[in-house]
Design a protein around this motif. Structure first.
Motif, PDB file in Angstrom:
ATOM      1  N   UNK A 180       0.819  -1.218   0.000  1.00  0.00           N
ATOM      2  CA  UNK A 180       0.000   0.000   0.000  1.00  0.00           C
ATOM      3  C   UNK A 180       0.848   1.261   0.000  1.00  0.00           C
ATOM      4  N   UNK A 181       1.881   1.298   0.826  1.00  0.00           N
ATOM      5  CA  UNK A 181       2.698   2.511   0.890  1.00  0.00           C
ATOM      6  C   UNK A 181       3.456   2.728  -0.421  1.00  0.00           C
ATOM      7  N   UNK A 182       3.844   1.643  -1.086  1.00  0.00           N
ATOM      8  CA  UNK A 182       4.525   1.772  -2.365  1.00  0.00           C
ATOM      9  C   UNK A 182       3.583   2.316  -3.432  1.00  0.00           C
ATOM     10  N   UNK A 183       2.318   1.851  -3.408  1.00  0.00           N
ATOM     11  CA  UNK A 183       1.328   2.384  -4.349  1.00  0.00           C
ATOM     12  C   UNK A 183       1.134   3.882  -4.117  1.00  0.00           C
ATOM     13  N   UNK A 189      10.559   6.862 -11.204  1.00  0.00           N
ATOM     14  CA  UNK A 189      11.153   5.571 -11.564  1.00  0.00           C
ATOM     15  C   UNK A 189      11.480   4.757 -10.306  1.00  0.00           C
ATOM     16  N   UNK A 190      12.104   5.401  -9.334  1.00  0.00           N
ATOM     17  CA  UNK A 190      12.471   4.695  -8.099  1.00  0.00           C
ATOM     18  C   UNK A 190      11.246   4.194  -7.350  1.00  0.00           C
ATOM     19  N   UNK A 191      10.153   4.967  -7.364  1.00  0.00           N
ATOM     20  CA  UNK A 191       8.927   4.535  -6.695  1.00  0.00           C
ATOM     21  C   UNK A 191       8.325   3.316  -7.405  1.00  0.00           C
ATOM     22  N   UNK A 192       8.318   3.335  -8.730  1.00  0.00           N
ATOM     23  CA  UNK A 192       7.792   2.193  -9.489  1.00  0.00           C
ATOM     24  C   UNK A 192       8.676   0.971  -9.266  1.00  0.00           C
ATOM     25  N   UNK A 193       9.982   1.169  -9.237  1.00  0.00           N
ATOM     26  CA  UNK A 193      10.912   0.066  -8.988  1.00  0.00           C
ATOM     27  C   UNK A 193      10.685  -0.525  -7.597  1.00  0.00           C
ATOM     28  N   UNK A 194      10.472   0.326  -6.600  1.00  0.00           N
ATOM     29  CA  UNK A 194      10.210  -0.158  -5.237  1.00  0.00           C
ATOM     30  C   UNK A 194       8.890  -0.926  -5.183  1.00  0.00           C
ATOM     31  N   UNK A 195       7.894  -0.462  -5.907  1.00  0.00           N
ATOM     32  CA  UNK A 195       6.617  -1.178  -5.970  1.00  0.00           C
ATOM     33  C   UNK A 195       6.820  -2.548  -6.604  1.00  0.00           C
ATOM     34  N   UNK A 196       7.581  -2.594  -7.678  1.00  0.00           N
ATOM     35  CA  UNK A 196       7.855  -3.870  -8.342  1.00  0.00           C
ATOM     36  C   UNK A 196       8.526  -4.841  -7.382  1.00  0.00           C
ATOM     37  N   UNK A 197       9.532  -4.377  -6.662  1.00  0.00           N
ATOM     38  CA  UNK A 197      10.236  -5.249  -5.712  1.00  0.00           C
ATOM     39  C   UNK A 197       9.304  -5.727  -4.604  1.00  0.00           C
ATOM     40  N   UNK A 198       8.459  -4.835  -4.106  1.00  0.00           N
ATOM     41  CA  UNK A 198       7.508  -5.203  -3.061  1.00  0.00           C
ATOM     42  C   UNK A 198       6.531  -6.261  -3.577  1.00  0.00           C
ATOM     43  N   UNK A 199       6.026  -6.060  -4.776  1.00  0.00           N
ATOM     44  CA  UNK A 199       5.089  -7.034  -5.345  1.00  0.00           C
ATOM     45  C   UNK A 199       5.742  -8.405  -5.450  1.00  0.00           C
ATOM     46  N   UNK A 200       6.979  -8.444  -5.914  1.00  0.00           N
ATOM     47  CA  UNK A 200       7.665  -9.723  -6.059  1.00  0.00           C
ATOM     48  C   UNK A 200       7.917 -10.380  -4.699  1.00  0.00           C
ATOM     49  N   UNK A 201       8.298  -9.576  -3.712  1.00  0.00           N
ATOM     50  CA  UNK A 201       8.550 -10.115  -2.370  1.00  0.00           C
ATOM     51  C   UNK A 201       7.288 -10.673  -1.733  1.00  0.00           C
ATOM     52  N   UNK A 202       6.125 -10.185  -2.166  1.00  0.00           N
ATOM     53  CA  UNK A 202       4.859 -10.639  -1.615  1.00  0.00           C
ATOM     54  C   UNK A 202       4.151 -11.653  -2.507  1.00  0.00           C
ATOM     55  N   UNK A 203       4.883 -12.196  -3.464  1.00  0.00           N
ATOM     56  CA  UNK A 203       4.319 -13.239  -4.310  1.00  0.00           C
ATOM     57  C   UNK A 203       3.315 -12.751  -5.333  1.00  0.00           C
ATOM     58  N   UNK A 204       3.339 -11.467  -5.636  1.00  0.00           N
ATOM     59  CA  UNK A 204       2.426 -10.913  -6.630  1.00  0.00           C
ATOM     60  C   UNK A 204       3.166 -10.802  -7.968  1.00  0.00           C
TER      61      UNK A 204
END
Length: 85
Positions: A4-7, A41-56
């Motif tokens: 949520x915070x990344x979004x 870009x950094x925010x989108x990259x952080x969201x991508x990493x978070x999604x992957x870490x959470x199995x999304x």
């Protein structure tokens, strides 16, 4: 909900990117646009990493690559504007 915070960070960074790039007619404007672009870009990259870490599902790498290329091009314009200014 995961990430949520990344979004929220992506939304805020996108708004900042759009606002900063509205002033690209000036040298200072393109510098601000580049800085806001990297933040986005950094925010989108952080969201991508978070999604992957959470199995999304990951964000499509072509989307990240295109965004990176666009911001890199703006950065080159900012570097040129800074050298001239």
């Amino acid at each position: 909900m995961a990430c949520e915070s990344e979004w929220s960070a992506v939304g805020a960074a996108l708004a900042g990117f759009v606002a900063a790039c509205a002033t690209v007619e000036t040298g200072v404007g393109v510098i601000a646009c580049a800085a806001a672009g990297w933040a986005y870009y950094n925010a989108v990259d952080a969201l991508d990493k978070c999604r992957q870490e959470n199995g999304l599902a990951a964000i499509d790498s072509s989307v990240l690559g295109s965004l990176y290329a666009e911001v890199e091009q703006i950065q080159q314009q900012a570097d040129s504007a800074g050298a001239v200014a």
